[in-house]
Design a protein around this motif. Structure first.
Motif, PDB file in Angstrom:
ATOM      1  N   ASN A  83      21.791  38.470  47.563  1.00 57.79           N
ATOM      2  CA  ASN A  83      21.856  37.165  46.887  1.00 57.79           C
ATOM      3  C   ASN A  83      22.024  37.275  45.379  1.00 57.79           C
ATOM      4  N   ILE A  84      22.723  38.294  44.933  1.00 56.91           N
ATOM      5  CA  ILE A  84      22.996  38.447  43.497  1.00 56.91           C
ATOM      6  C   ILE A  84      24.350  37.786  43.210  1.00 56.91           C
ATOM      7  N   LYS A  85      24.396  36.994  42.123  1.00 56.82           N
ATOM      8  CA  LYS A  85      25.641  36.309  41.756  1.00 56.82           C
ATOM      9  C   LYS A  85      26.556  37.285  41.024  1.00 56.82           C
ATOM     10  N   VAL A  86      27.729  37.545  41.597  1.00 59.00           N
ATOM     11  CA  VAL A  86      28.632  38.535  40.991  1.00 59.00           C
ATOM     12  C   VAL A  86      30.017  37.933  40.771  1.00 59.00           C
ATOM     13  N   PHE A  87      30.544  38.119  39.579  1.00 52.05           N
ATOM     14  CA  PHE A  87      31.918  37.702  39.287  1.00 52.05           C
ATOM     15  C   PHE A  87      32.846  38.888  39.518  1.00 52.05           C
ATOM     16  N   GLY A  88      33.755  38.710  40.489  1.00 52.91           N
ATOM     17  CA  GLY A  88      34.710  39.776  40.814  1.00 52.91           C
ATOM     18  C   GLY A  88      35.022  39.682  42.302  1.00 52.91           C
ATOM     19  N   PRO A  89      36.178  40.208  42.736  1.00 55.42           N
ATOM     20  CA  PRO A  89      36.550  40.134  44.146  1.00 55.42           C
ATOM     21  C   PRO A  89      35.796  41.142  45.010  1.00 55.42           C
ATOM     22  N   ASN A  90      35.637  40.818  46.291  1.00 54.39           N
ATOM     23  CA  ASN A  90      35.010  41.766  47.220  1.00 54.39           C
ATOM     24  C   ASN A  90      36.016  42.859  47.605  1.00 54.39           C
ATOM     25  N   SER A  91      35.545  43.819  48.389  1.00 54.66           N
ATOM     26  CA  SER A  91      36.387  45.005  48.631  1.00 54.66           C
ATOM     27  C   SER A  91      37.657  44.667  49.413  1.00 54.66           C
ATOM     28  N   LYS A  92      37.567  43.685  50.304  1.00 57.15           N
ATOM     29  CA  LYS A  92      38.780  43.328  51.063  1.00 57.15           C
ATOM     30  C   LYS A  92      39.825  42.745  50.118  1.00 57.15           C
ATOM     31  N   ALA A  93      39.394  41.842  49.236  1.00 62.67           N
ATOM     32  CA  ALA A  93      40.322  41.226  48.280  1.00 62.67           C
ATOM     33  C   ALA A  93      40.838  42.270  47.286  1.00 62.67           C
ATOM     34  N   ALA A  94      39.981  43.228  46.956  1.00 63.16           N
ATOM     35  CA  ALA A  94      40.346  44.246  45.958  1.00 63.16           C
ATOM     36  C   ALA A  94      41.393  45.230  46.478  1.00 63.16           C
ATOM     37  N   GLN A  95      41.702  45.139  47.786  1.00 65.03           N
ATOM     38  CA  GLN A  95      42.795  45.985  48.302  1.00 65.03           C
ATOM     39  C   GLN A  95      44.117  45.670  47.618  1.00 65.03           C
ATOM     40  N   LEU A  96      44.221  44.473  47.045  1.00 66.83           N
ATOM     41  CA  LEU A  96      45.457  44.124  46.319  1.00 66.83           C
ATOM     42  C   LEU A  96      45.757  45.166  45.246  1.00 66.83           C
ATOM     43  N   GLU A  97      44.690  45.765  44.680  1.00 67.93           N
ATOM     44  CA  GLU A  97      44.905  46.860  43.728  1.00 67.93           C
ATOM     45  C   GLU A  97      44.658  48.213  44.382  1.00 67.93           C
ATOM     46  N   GLY A  98      43.697  48.263  45.289  1.00 73.09           N
ATOM     47  CA  GLY A  98      43.272  49.536  45.884  1.00 73.09           C
ATOM     48  C   GLY A  98      44.308  50.150  46.810  1.00 73.09           C
ATOM     49  N   SER A  99      45.163  49.324  47.402  1.00 67.40           N
ATOM     50  CA  SER A  99      46.221  49.854  48.270  1.00 67.40           C
ATOM     51  C   SER A  99      47.540  49.162  47.961  1.00 67.40           C
ATOM     52  N   LYS A 100      48.471  49.932  47.404  1.00 64.02           N
ATOM     53  CA  LYS A 100      49.774  49.361  47.060  1.00 64.02           C
ATOM     54  C   LYS A 100      50.506  48.924  48.334  1.00 64.02           C
ATOM     55  N   ILE A 101      50.232  49.645  49.442  1.00 65.10           N
ATOM     56  CA  ILE A 101      50.916  49.321  50.706  1.00 65.10           C
ATOM     57  C   ILE A 101      50.403  47.978  51.248  1.00 65.10           C
ATOM     58  N   PHE A 102      49.109  47.713  51.120  1.00 61.40           N
ATOM     59  CA  PHE A 102      48.527  46.427  51.523  1.00 61.40           C
ATOM     60  C   PHE A 102      49.287  45.293  50.824  1.00 61.40           C
ATOM     61  N   THR A 103      49.476  45.452  49.507  1.00 61.58           N
ATOM     62  CA  THR A 103      50.162  44.404  48.730  1.00 61.58           C
ATOM     63  C   THR A 103      51.627  44.282  49.136  1.00 61.58           C
ATOM     64  N   ILE A 127      32.756  29.448  32.499  1.00 58.33           N
ATOM     65  CA  ILE A 127      33.880  29.724  33.410  1.00 58.33           C
ATOM     66  C   ILE A 127      33.424  30.674  34.516  1.00 58.33           C
ATOM     67  N   PHE A 128      32.721  31.753  34.143  1.00 59.05           N
ATOM     68  CA  PHE A 128      32.244  32.720  35.149  1.00 59.05           C
ATOM     69  C   PHE A 128      31.302  32.051  36.146  1.00 59.05           C
ATOM     70  N   LEU A 129      30.384  31.221  35.619  1.00 54.34           N
ATOM     71  CA  LEU A 129      29.410  30.583  36.512  1.00 54.34           C
ATOM     72  C   LEU A 129      30.118  29.613  37.459  1.00 54.34           C
ATOM     73  N   ALA A 130      31.087  28.858  36.925  1.00 49.60           N
ATOM     74  CA  ALA A 130      31.827  27.906  37.765  1.00 49.60           C
ATOM     75  C   ALA A 130      32.574  28.656  38.863  1.00 49.60           C
ATOM     76  N   CYS A 131      33.066  29.833  38.513  1.00 52.40           N
ATOM     77  CA  CYS A 131      33.801  30.632  39.478  1.00 52.40           C
ATOM     78  C   CYS A 131      32.881  31.068  40.621  1.00 52.40           C
ATOM     79  N   CYS A 132      31.686  31.509  40.270  1.00 50.10           N
ATOM     80  CA  CYS A 132      30.735  31.961  41.296  1.00 50.10           C
ATOM     81  C   CYS A 132      30.227  30.775  42.112  1.00 50.10           C
ATOM     82  N   ASP A 133      30.131  29.588  41.478  1.00 49.62           N
ATOM     83  CA  ASP A 133      29.603  28.407  42.175  1.00 49.62           C
ATOM     84  C   ASP A 133      30.712  27.589  42.850  1.00 49.62           C
ATOM     85  N   LYS A 134      31.940  28.085  42.789  1.00 50.44           N
ATOM     86  CA  LYS A 134      33.110  27.411  43.381  1.00 50.44           C
ATOM     87  C   LYS A 134      33.331  26.008  42.802  1.00 50.44           C
TER      88      LYS A 134
END
Ligand code: AMP
Ligand code: GLY
Length: 420
Positions: free
Chosen positions: A86-106, A305-312
């Motif tokens: 339950n920690i509020k974190v600004f940043g994408p999760n690992s599945k979303a981060a595949q956009l950078e983590g795997s060029k083939i995924f993108t 902006i960061f808080l709004a992002c985490c709170d949708k």
């Protein structure tokens, strides 16, 4: 509000400085930070691979918001891990981060959604790759699939160069690789385009142009970035509509279909040719040095902006920008991006007197007994804002002159395309 920023670069220092200007009262911890963040936050020396230790620190210090700067922890799943507690974190999760983590995924998303990008092929071994290369026209671009800190890309002008790339990648130069990517070479001018999203709405987060090559005139080796300017000279309403309709929106839609909600910054590295955008790559974070260049032009409170992002609730925020031009010049250790000496004192740093709209962000620095030492390749980012690029650059040049650091060098032609 207690905040943690993860990372130690000039990007993280600029985020720290922006949050420090928030009208909300903040106490900021940088994990691990640098000699620059130490002046406005508390640096905590911690191994960024040790998610459990990071979590314990966050819980113990009643941290209400975590911002993750670099790609590596994002791709490794730090957001997924911390959110379980339950920690509020600004940043994408690992599945979303595949956009950078795997060029083939993108690339596969690009193919399915007709997103304009370089034509490509995926190869599983050396002989398949070489067979294709022998029949191809040059230049060709050969890429490792996995994260390679910007070094896994080879622009090849002949079979000999291509062979080196294929061998490097399959021989494990960038970690275990069972595939590589061969791409068509795109002509044009590069531009960085940024958005921020809470998974529901998307907001523009500026444009910039980076200078990736180490030498003046865009020559020499690729680096993490020698300087940048914002906004890009290429952006216009028509181009922006194309970027959103042809590239960003289909990507977010594609992720949505896979059940992936993207939260954080998304950085599209684009090639622009005749006002048409082509996606080169995605990064799931702010750029460096683009972040240092862009954030000083932000008028809206970054913390909100960061808080709004985490709170949708990002749709409720109107992100405003100053009508100023920004330039950033990076001072590097002599020898970068190859070997350079570490722990070199930056003697005159105390002589830098920053005026209005002038900023200095640290990257590879450490403080010891009141002295500042360079410990990294890219060391200091000097940023200045003005009504025009020429006067912004003039102010930086004056500041770098005062630094007069014999252990460092910088590109004197940053922004040459926007300054005559
Ligand atoms: P990347 O890590 O994919 O951003 O690639 C690093 C740099 O290589 C980019 O910023 C471009 O300058 C260059 N590059 C990558 N892919 C291509 C391509 N298909 N065509 C031309 N240049 C490219
Ligand atoms: N400026 C390039 C990057 O951050 O990847």
């Amino acid at each position: 509000m207690n905040i943690v920023i993860i990372g130690s670069g000039a990007r993280e220092h600029s985020i720290c400085a922006s949050l420090n200007r928030s009208k909300k009262k903040t106490k900021i911890f940088c994990l691990p930070g640098n000699a620059g963040t130490e002046n406005i936050a508390k640096n905590i020396s911690i191994d960024l691979n040790d998610f459990k230790k990071i979590k314990s620190f966050i819980l113990k210090n009643k941290i209400e918001l975590v911002i993750v700067g670099p790609e590596k922890p994002l791709v490794s799943g730090i957001v997924d891990f911390l959110e379980k507690f339950n920690i509020k974190v600004f940043g994408p999760n690992s599945k979303a981060a595949q956009l950078e983590g795997s060029k083939i995924f993108t690339k596969e998303i690009c193919k399915e959604y007709n997103i304009p990008t370089a034509g490509f092929g995926i190869f599983k071994n050396k002989s398949e790759a070489m067979k294709f290369i022998k029949k191809s026209n040059f230049p060709l671009v050969i890429k490792a699939d996995n994260l390679a800190a910007g070094k896994g890309v080879y622009i090849c002008n002949n079979t000999k160069e291509a062979k080196i790339a294929v061998n490097d990648i399959f021989n494990g130069k960038f970690g275990d690789a069972d595939k590589l990517l061969i791409e068509e070479y795109l002509e044009g001018e590069e531009m960085s385009y940024f958005i921020i999203t809470d998974g529901k709405s998307i907001k523009f987060f500026q444009t910039a142009q980076d200078h990736k090559r180490v030498l003046e005139g865009d020559k020499g080796k690729n680096t993490g970035g020698m300087g940048a300017y914002s906004p890009s000279r290429l952006i216009n309403n028509k181009l922006e509509k194309k970027i959103l309709n042809k590239i960003i929106n289909p990507t977010i839609r594609a992720l949505g279909k896979m059940g992936i909600k993207y939260k954080g910054f998304l950085y599209a590295g684009l090639m622009i040719k005749e006002n048409e955008p082509y996606l080169i790559e995605y990064n799931v974070r702010m750029g460096d040095p683009e972040c240092q260049t862009i954030l000083p032009t932000l008028e809206t409170d970054l913390l909100e902006i960061f808080l709004a992002c985490c709170d949708k609730t990002l749709d409720k925020i109107n992100i405003k920008w100053k009508e100023l031009k920004s330039i950033c010049i990076v001072v590097c250790s002599k020898g970068y991006p190859d070997k350079y000496e570490k722990k070199v004192e930056i003697k005159n740093i105390h002589k830098i007197n920053l005026g209005k709209n002038e900023y200095l962000f640290h990257a590879g620095t450490t403080a010891y007994e009141n002295n500042i030492y360079a410990i990294g390749g890219r060391v200091l980012s000097f940023v200045s804002l003005s009504n025009n690029y020429k006067s912004a650059k003039k102010k930086i040049t004056k500041n770098i002159k005062n630094l007069n650091w014999s252990g460092g060098f910088f590109r004197k032609d940053i922004g040459y395309k926007v300054i005559d």
